[in-house]
Design a protein around this motif. Structure first.
Motif, PDB file in Angstrom:
ATOM      1  N   SER A   1      48.149  40.315  42.553  1.00  0.00           N
ATOM      2  CA  SER A   1      48.828  41.610  42.479  1.00  0.00           C
ATOM      3  C   SER A   1      48.755  42.263  43.849  1.00  0.00           C
TER       4      SER A   1
ATOM      5  N   CYS B   1      48.573  46.144  45.974  1.00  0.00           N
ATOM      6  CA  CYS B   1      48.268  47.566  45.787  1.00  0.00           C
ATOM      7  C   CYS B   1      48.269  48.261  47.143  1.00  0.00           C
TER       8      CYS B   1
ATOM      9  N   TYR C   1      39.331  51.099  42.129  1.00  0.00           N
ATOM     10  CA  TYR C   1      39.030  50.158  41.037  1.00  0.00           C
ATOM     11  C   TYR C   1      37.548  49.776  41.078  1.00  0.00           C
TER      12      TYR C   1
ATOM     13  N   THR D   1      35.313  52.506  39.659  1.00  0.00           N
ATOM     14  CA  THR D   1      35.448  52.832  38.233  1.00  0.00           C
ATOM     15  C   THR D   1      35.564  51.597  37.341  1.00  0.00           C
TER      16      THR D   1
ATOM     17  N   ASP E   1      38.194  50.390  36.629  1.00  0.00           N
ATOM     18  CA  ASP E   1      39.367  50.712  35.823  1.00  0.00           C
ATOM     19  C   ASP E   1      40.580  49.973  36.415  1.00  0.00           C
ATOM     20  N   PHE E   2      41.093  49.016  35.643  1.00  0.00           N
ATOM     21  CA  PHE E   2      42.171  48.148  36.140  1.00  0.00           C
ATOM     22  C   PHE E   2      43.479  48.893  36.391  1.00  0.00           C
ATOM     23  N   SER E   3      43.596  50.113  35.842  1.00  0.00           N
ATOM     24  CA  SER E   3      44.868  50.812  36.011  1.00  0.00           C
ATOM     25  C   SER E   3      45.091  51.221  37.472  1.00  0.00           C
ATOM     26  N   HIS E   4      44.041  51.154  38.302  1.00  0.00           N
ATOM     27  CA  HIS E   4      44.235  51.431  39.738  1.00  0.00           C
ATOM     28  C   HIS E   4      44.920  50.266  40.442  1.00  0.00           C
TER      29      HIS E   4
ATOM     30  N   THR F   1      50.320  45.403  38.771  1.00  0.00           N
ATOM     31  CA  THR F   1      50.538  44.408  37.717  1.00  0.00           C
ATOM     32  C   THR F   1      50.453  43.012  38.327  1.00  0.00           C
ATOM     33  N   ARG F   2      49.740  42.117  37.646  1.00  0.00           N
ATOM     34  CA  ARG F   2      49.532  40.791  38.227  1.00  0.00           C
ATOM     35  C   ARG F   2      50.493  39.767  37.660  1.00  0.00           C
TER      36      ARG F   2
ATOM     37  N   GLU G   1      59.906  47.140  39.340  1.00  0.00           N
ATOM     38  CA  GLU G   1      58.536  46.997  38.850  1.00  0.00           C
ATOM     39  C   GLU G   1      58.209  45.525  38.659  1.00  0.00           C
TER      40      GLU G   1
ATOM     41  N   GLN H   1      54.475  41.484  34.309  1.00  0.00           N
ATOM     42  CA  GLN H   1      53.400  40.520  34.145  1.00  0.00           C
ATOM     43  C   GLN H   1      53.970  39.252  33.539  1.00  0.00           C
TER      44      GLN H   1
END
Ligand code: ADP
Ligand code: MG
Length: 504
Positions: A217, A219, A227, A230, A232-235, A238-239, A271, A274
């Motif tokens: 992915s 970013c 990430y 936290t 937290d994968f939402s940071h 999409t992979r 976008e 996945q």
């Protein structure tokens, strides 16, 4: 723990049209367990056997056949877990992953989804001396391999070879801690190195015994740090998962082109979806294999034919006490014990056979000199000799140790030692005896050297005058003496005597 003070490498930045991007990569590595028999049958795992000759009834999915777990496969998975400093789960269980494919006769693969045998661990991935990144391991589970469909033997028919069906695999799942193509390749190399040390997987990528699904992915700078803080994968972005890569070079290429594809999509206002993709090395592109919507529903459930796998801590402890010294520890010990640079220690510990050879040569001698000879002379010579393996080296560690001892004792010069090495390499024999038999011994007898110097001085009066005026020209006399003695005169003694005679 190891005392390694490493600097983590900077993440790979990929320039987009509008901004810079960082990569985030997580790998699912499938490693074939090194054992003689399959995970749930006694059929052989030998590579290259006649098609369908290593197939038990249970591998062929015959009705009523029951799987029986192979203890050695479990031990190998535990060993691998311990080698990756991971938690070993005393309780694990097998699940059925249901799907139909001709090379999977039972219609399901036995795997471990909910309770894997190995939990969290870590791998130190070396990028350069002093620069490494810790990649966290999420889990390792045991599962069966599938067979092989063959589509290119006949224009109208496909064939299936079930020899591989049911062979044990370890699926090693990393956290998304890998930050670039080179790192991904270095990670797979390090896993392979550790498993080879452990003897749990031969690491042969060409035969498909080690292959990886690569999750990629992109970013924006800073997102990965959020990430990390936290978890937290939402940071993260999409992979996409690139399936079944069995070459380090292709892994790197695929990551690179996939990252560029994703950047183009996002910068174009789209976008990333996945999905599972395949890398085509001929075209240098990845293409969609199936999207998330088309993903199989595997209907996982606990395999009713197998009891949960419960192992004893004492058994795990036994395995732990039998583990060999691993690459990181060995490298550090070589640096401390033999005074080697990190680079030399890495080269020598890359392979366990190389490391063992070096240690035998270095025994009770000069470690640095031994490292030089093994790396520069021996490895170089083996490479020229059809890329021979160290285990096929015509020069034994004992012979090389003897050659080095002759140098350190002053019996032969470094230059003659190379000639001697070549003789031992091609003809064999005892180095000290060869030196005597062929008159290769260094002349340290100052009387003999003086005589040679006198002779050359007498024969070259003009040169003597010049050298007296310019002491730098003494080198010419040294060279002449070396020539006259067939390179056998001790260079230090020659230098001293020439200087004395010329009165410089
Ligand atoms: P699945 O079972 O659907 O394949 P997993 O949770 O097992 O999903 O993750 C598979 C791999 O994908 C792991 O190695 C993980 O580290 C990696 N991964 C997860 N999220 C990302 C991401 N955003 N970018 C890159 N790799 C990721
Ligand atoms: Mg997966």
């Amino acid at each position: 723990m190891l005392d390694l003070t490493y600097d983590a490498p900077k993440p790979k930045i990929i320039a987009g049209a509008k901004q810079d991007w960082e990569l985030v990569i997580g790998l699912e590595v499938h490693a074939q367990v090194a054992t003689n028999a399959k995970l749930f049958s006694g059929a052989s795992t030998l590579f290259g056997a006649e098609p369908n000759s290593n197939v038990a009834f249970v591998d062929a999915g015959m009705p009523g056949m029951l799987p029986v777990i192979n203890e050695e496969c479990v031990a190998q998975a535990v060993r691998t877990g311990l080698g990756l400093k991971a938690d070993i789960n005393l309780y694990s269980a097998f699940d059925r992953k249901n799907y139909f494919y001709p090379d999977l006769p039972p219609g399901y693969q036995i795997s471990q989804l909910y309770h894997p045998i190995v939990g969290e661990g870590e791998v130190l991935v070396d990028m350069a001396p002093g620069i490494a990144r810790v990649v966290r391991i999420e889990r390792i589970h045991l599962e069966q391999d599938a067979g092989k469909s063959i589509h290119d033997m006949d224009p109208t028919m496909s064939f299936v070879d079930l020899n591989r069906t049911g062979v044990a695999l370890m699926e090693i799942v990393s956290r998304p801690d890998i930050r670039g193509p080179e790192e991904a390749a270095a990670y797979v190399s390090k896993l392979r190195q550790i498993m080879r040390y452990l003897g749990t997987c031969d690491g042969n990528m060409q035969n498909g015994n080690l292959r990886a699904d690569v999750n990629v992915s992109i970013c924006q700078p800073g997102a990965y740090e959020r990430y990390q803080e936290t978890q937290d994968f939402s940071h993260l972005g999409t992979r996409c998962e690139i399936k079944n890569m069995n070459s380090l070079r292709f892994i790197q290429q695929a990551i690179d082109v996939e990252a560029k594809r994703q950047i183009a999509i996002v910068e174009g206002g789209g976008e990333v979806v996945q999905e599972t993709r395949l890398y085509d090395p001929d075209k240098g592109e990845t293409r969609s294999m199936r999207s998330k919507e088309e993903a199989h529903d595997y209907r996982y459930f606990p395999d009713p034919d197998l009891l949960p796998l419960e192992i004893e801590q004492s058994w795990v402890d036994d395995i732990a006490s039998g583990l060999p010294e691993l690459p990181d520890e060995k490298r550090l010990r070589f640096m401390e014990e033999f005074g080697l640079s990190e680079y030399d220690a890495s080269v020598l510990t890359a392979d366990v056979a190389n490391a063992a050879y070096f240690e035998e040569v270095a025994q009770a001698g000069d470690g640095k000199l031994a490292a030089n000879w093994v790396i520069n002379e021996l490895f170089g010579r083996l490479k020229k000799d059809d890329d021979k393996d160290i285990t096929d080296s015509p020069v034994s560690p004992g012979q090389l140790r003897d050659i080095i001892a002759l140098i350190t004792k002053g019996d032969i010069s470094g230059k003659i030692a190379k000639d001697l090495f070549e003789i031992v390499y091609t003809e064999g024999g005892n180095p000290a005896e060869i030196v005597d038999a062929r008159g290769m011994r260094q002349v340290t007898d100052t009387g003999a050297i003086e005589a040679a110097v006198d002779e050359i001085i007498a024969a070259n009066p003009a040169q003597v005058e010049k050298a007296k005026a310019n002491p730098k020209l003494a080198g010419w006399f040294v060279g002449q003496v070396m020539k006259a003695t067939g390179g056998k005169a001790n260079p230090k003694a020659v230098n001293e005597i020439v200087a004395k005679k010329l009165g410089s």
